[in-house]
Design a protein around this motif. Structure first.
Motif, PDB file in Angstrom:
ATOM      1  N   GLN A 251       0.828  -1.198   0.000  1.00 29.52           N
ATOM      2  CA  GLN A 251       0.000   0.000   0.000  1.00 29.52           C
ATOM      3  C   GLN A 251       0.868   1.257   0.000  1.00 29.52           C
ATOM      4  O   GLN A 251       0.563   2.243  -0.691  1.00 29.52           O
ATOM      5  N   GLY A 254       2.099   1.851  -3.482  1.00 36.16           N
ATOM      6  CA  GLY A 254       1.011   2.397  -4.296  1.00 36.16           C
ATOM      7  C   GLY A 254       0.746   3.857  -4.005  1.00 36.16           C
ATOM      8  O   GLY A 254       0.443   4.640  -4.913  1.00 36.16           O
ATOM      9  N   SER A 273      -8.646   1.164 -11.508  1.00 39.41           N
ATOM     10  CA  SER A 273      -7.594   0.154 -11.608  1.00 39.41           C
ATOM     11  C   SER A 273      -7.318  -0.483 -10.239  1.00 39.41           C
ATOM     12  O   SER A 273      -7.063  -1.688 -10.139  1.00 39.41           O
ATOM     13  N   GLY A 274      -7.379   0.329  -9.191  1.00 43.11           N
ATOM     14  CA  GLY A 274      -7.171  -0.194  -7.850  1.00 43.11           C
ATOM     15  C   GLY A 274      -8.211  -1.225  -7.471  1.00 43.11           C
ATOM     16  O   GLY A 274      -7.900  -2.238  -6.836  1.00 43.11           O
ATOM     17  N   LEU A 277      -7.302  -4.544  -8.947  1.00 42.67           N
ATOM     18  CA  LEU A 277      -6.200  -5.184  -8.229  1.00 42.67           C
ATOM     19  C   LEU A 277      -6.654  -5.785  -6.903  1.00 42.67           C
ATOM     20  O   LEU A 277      -6.199  -6.861  -6.506  1.00 42.67           O
ATOM     21  N   ILE A 278      -7.552  -5.093  -6.195  1.00 39.88           N
ATOM     22  CA  ILE A 278      -8.081  -5.644  -4.945  1.00 39.88           C
ATOM     23  C   ILE A 278      -8.801  -6.964  -5.207  1.00 39.88           C
ATOM     24  O   ILE A 278      -8.623  -7.957  -4.489  1.00 39.88           O
ATOM     25  N   LEU A 300      -1.225  -7.451  -3.495  1.00 39.92           N
ATOM     26  CA  LEU A 300      -2.033  -6.868  -4.578  1.00 39.92           C
ATOM     27  C   LEU A 300      -3.190  -6.058  -4.013  1.00 39.92           C
ATOM     28  O   LEU A 300      -3.478  -4.950  -4.485  1.00 39.92           O
ATOM     29  N   GLY A 304      -3.740  -2.090  -4.500  1.00 42.04           N
ATOM     30  CA  GLY A 304      -4.964  -1.592  -5.128  1.00 42.04           C
ATOM     31  C   GLY A 304      -5.721  -0.604  -4.271  1.00 42.04           C
ATOM     32  O   GLY A 304      -6.357   0.325  -4.787  1.00 42.04           O
ATOM     33  N   SER A 305      -5.666  -0.781  -2.950  1.00 38.40           N
ATOM     34  CA  SER A 305      -6.410   0.118  -2.051  1.00 38.40           C
ATOM     35  C   SER A 305      -5.680   1.424  -1.788  1.00 38.40           C
ATOM     36  O   SER A 305      -6.215   2.316  -1.131  1.00 38.40           O
ATOM     37  N   GLY A 366     -13.302  -5.144  -4.197  1.00 35.62           N
ATOM     38  CA  GLY A 366     -12.705  -4.732  -5.464  1.00 35.62           C
ATOM     39  C   GLY A 366     -13.748  -4.438  -6.517  1.00 35.62           C
ATOM     40  O   GLY A 366     -13.638  -3.453  -7.267  1.00 35.62           O
ATOM     41  N   THR A 370     -14.489  -0.739  -8.313  1.00 38.19           N
ATOM     42  CA  THR A 370     -14.448  -0.558  -9.771  1.00 38.19           C
ATOM     43  C   THR A 370     -15.711   0.119 -10.276  1.00 38.19           C
ATOM     44  O   THR A 370     -15.665   1.016 -11.133  1.00 38.19           O
TER      45      THR A 370
END
Length: 379
Positions: A251, A254, A273-274, A277-278, A300, A304-305, A366, A370
Motif C-alpha cells: 500500500q 502504491g 484500476s485499484g 487489483l483488490i 495486490l 490496489g487500495s 474490489g 471498480t
C-alpha cells in the motif's frame, strides 16, 4: 504526523494471535473485540470538525496523538497484566476515539497543503501513514521474535512516537495568510459558500462508499492476515507475522506512486484500476495453494487500495458549502462504519463456513470499487 499515526496503532496488530489466546476468544468473539477500536472512532469522528475548528488542526493532532499513544499502551498492558478483556476493550475504545479526531485533523492539514502546492500530494502523506503502519508491524513482529512482552513493547512504542508526533506538529505550520486565501478561493468557486445544503451530501455519499470499499482491504490485512496465514496456510510463525507488513508495504508503494499517477491519469481511472487489483488479490488469498501466493494476494490488495482513501479525503476536503473540516470529518465518521461491520462479519462467516471463504470479501470490495470509481470526477 501521518507516519506516527500509523506506527502507534499498527505495532499492536502482530500481537493479535497472542491477545486472542490470552483472552481465550473464539473467532466470533475476537471479531467483536477487534471492533472496539473502530467503534470508538465511530463515536467520536462526527465531533472532529468542531474540535478542529475550535483548537486548530495542529494542536488537535498533537494532543490527540498523545492520547492515542496512552490508549494503545494501556491496551498492551491489559493483555499482559490479567486485567481482563473489558479493560482491553475500554483502552481500544479510547484509542479509537482519539484516532478518529487525529485522522481528520491531519487530513484537513494535508488537503490544505495540497491546495497550496496546486498538485496532488495527499497520496504521499498517506504513503507515510502506510510506512508508519508497516514500521509498526515490523516492531510488533520483531518483539514477537525476541519474546518481548506486549506491555513492554507497547509502552516503549507509544512513548517514543508520541514525542515525534508533537515535534512534527510544531514543524507543520502553514502561514495564516495562505490558509485564509485558500479558504476564500474555495468560497468564490462555483457552488461555494452559497451551495445548496443537499448538494454536499449528494457528492459526499459516493466518496464514503468508495472509502469503505478501500478500508475493507485494510481491515482484512490489519485484523485477519496474520491469523489466516498462521492457521489456514500453515505459514511459519515468523512468516505469518509479516502478513500485515506485506499488505501495508505494498500500500505504501502504491501511495508513493499515487500522486504522479493521479496527476497523469486522474483520480477516477486510478481508483478503478485499484478496484481490479483488490479483486485479483482477493482471488489469490482465497484460492492460492500455498502461503507465498497468499502473501502476494495481500500485496495486490494493499497496492490496489492505496489511493482510494486519500482520493476520497481530498475530494471531501474541497466540497463546497461546508465549514472547514466538516466534509473530511463526516467522511471519516461514515467510513468507519465499514471497520465496524467488516471484522464481525468476517468472524461470523468464518465460524459458519471458514475464514478462507470469509476473506472473499476482498473480491466484493474490489468489484464495488471498480463500479463506484466510474461515478467519480477524474480529478
Amino acid at each position: 504526523m501521518f507516519f506516527t499515526n500509523g506506527v502507534l496503532f499498527a505495532a499492536l496488530l502482530p500481537r493479535y494471535p497472542e491477545i486472542k489466546a490470552a483472552f481465550s476468544l473464539s473467532n466470533s468473539e475476537f471479531g467483536l473485540v477487534v471492533v472496539a477500536f473502530p467503534m470508538g472512532a465511530l463515536l467520536a469522528a462526527a465531533l472532529a470538525g468542531r474540535v478542529i475548528r475550535r483548537f486548530g488542526t495542529l494542536r488537535t493532532n498533537a494532543s490527540g496523538s498523545v492520547a492515542l499513544a496512552a490508549g494503545m499502551a494501556m491496551a498492551g498492558v491489559s493483555a499482559d497484566a490479567g486485567l481482563g478483556v473489558a479493560a482491553y476493550v475500554v483502552a481500544m475504545l479510547v484509542a479509537g476515539a482519539t484516532d478518529a479526531v487525529v485522522d481528520a485533523a491531519q487530513n484537513v492539514q494535508g488537503v490544505l497543503v495540497e491546495q497550496w502546492r496546486e498538485r496532488s500530494v495527499v497520496n504521499s502523506f498517506h504513503a507515510l501513514w502506510s510506512i508508519g503502519a508497516a514500521t509498526g508491524g515490523l516492531i510488533g513482529a520483531g518483539a514477537v521474535a525476541a519474546d518481548v512482552s506486549i506491555s513492554t513493547q507497547m509502552i516503549a512504542n507509544s512513548a517514543i512516537w508520541a514525542v515525534v508526533a508533537v515535534v512534527a506538529c510544531r514543524l507543520a505550520v502553514v502561514p495564516p495568510d495562505v490558509r485564509e486565501d485558500l479558504r476564500a478561493e474555495q468560497d468564490r468557486a462555483p457552488g461555494g459558500s452559497d451551495a445548496s445544503p443537499h448538494r454536499p451530501w449528494r457528492l459526499l455519499l459516493p466518496l464514503v462508499a468508495l472509502a469503505v470499499a478501500g478500508t475493507t482491504a485494510e481491515e482484512v490485512a490489519n485484523s485477519w492476515s496474520v491469523l489466516y496465514l498462521a492457521r489456514d496456510t500453515a505459514a511459519p510463525a515468523a512468516v505469518a507475522s509479516l502478513g500485515l507488513t506485506v499488505a501495508i508495504g505494498a500500500q505504501f508503494v502504491g501511495r508513493l506512486l499515487g500522486d504522479p499517477m493521479t496527476d497523469r491519469w486522474g483520480r477516477s481511472p486510478v481508483a478503478r484500476s485499484g478496484g481490479l487489483l483488490i479483486a485479483a488479490g482477493g482471488v489469490l488469498v482465497v484460492a492460492a495453494p500455498g502461503y507465498p501466493l497468499v502473501l502476494a494476494g495481500f500485496a495486490l490488495a494493499g497496492f490496489g487500495s492505496a489511493t482510494l482513501v486519500p482520493a476520497a479525503f481530498a475530494a471531501a476536503g474541497r466540497l463546497p458549502g461546508l465549514p472547514e473540516g466538516t466534509g473530511i470529518a463526516i467522511l471519516g465518521w461514515l467510513m468507519r462504519i465499514g471497520f465496524l461491520v467488516t471484522s464481525p462479519a468476517i468472524g461470523g462467516v468464518s465460524d459458519l463456513v471458514s475464514l478462507q471463504a470469509a476473506l472473499g470479501v476482498l473480491v466484493l470490495a474490489g468489484a464495488v470499487t471498480t463500479l463506484l470509481a466510474r461515478r467519480l470526477p477524474s480529478t
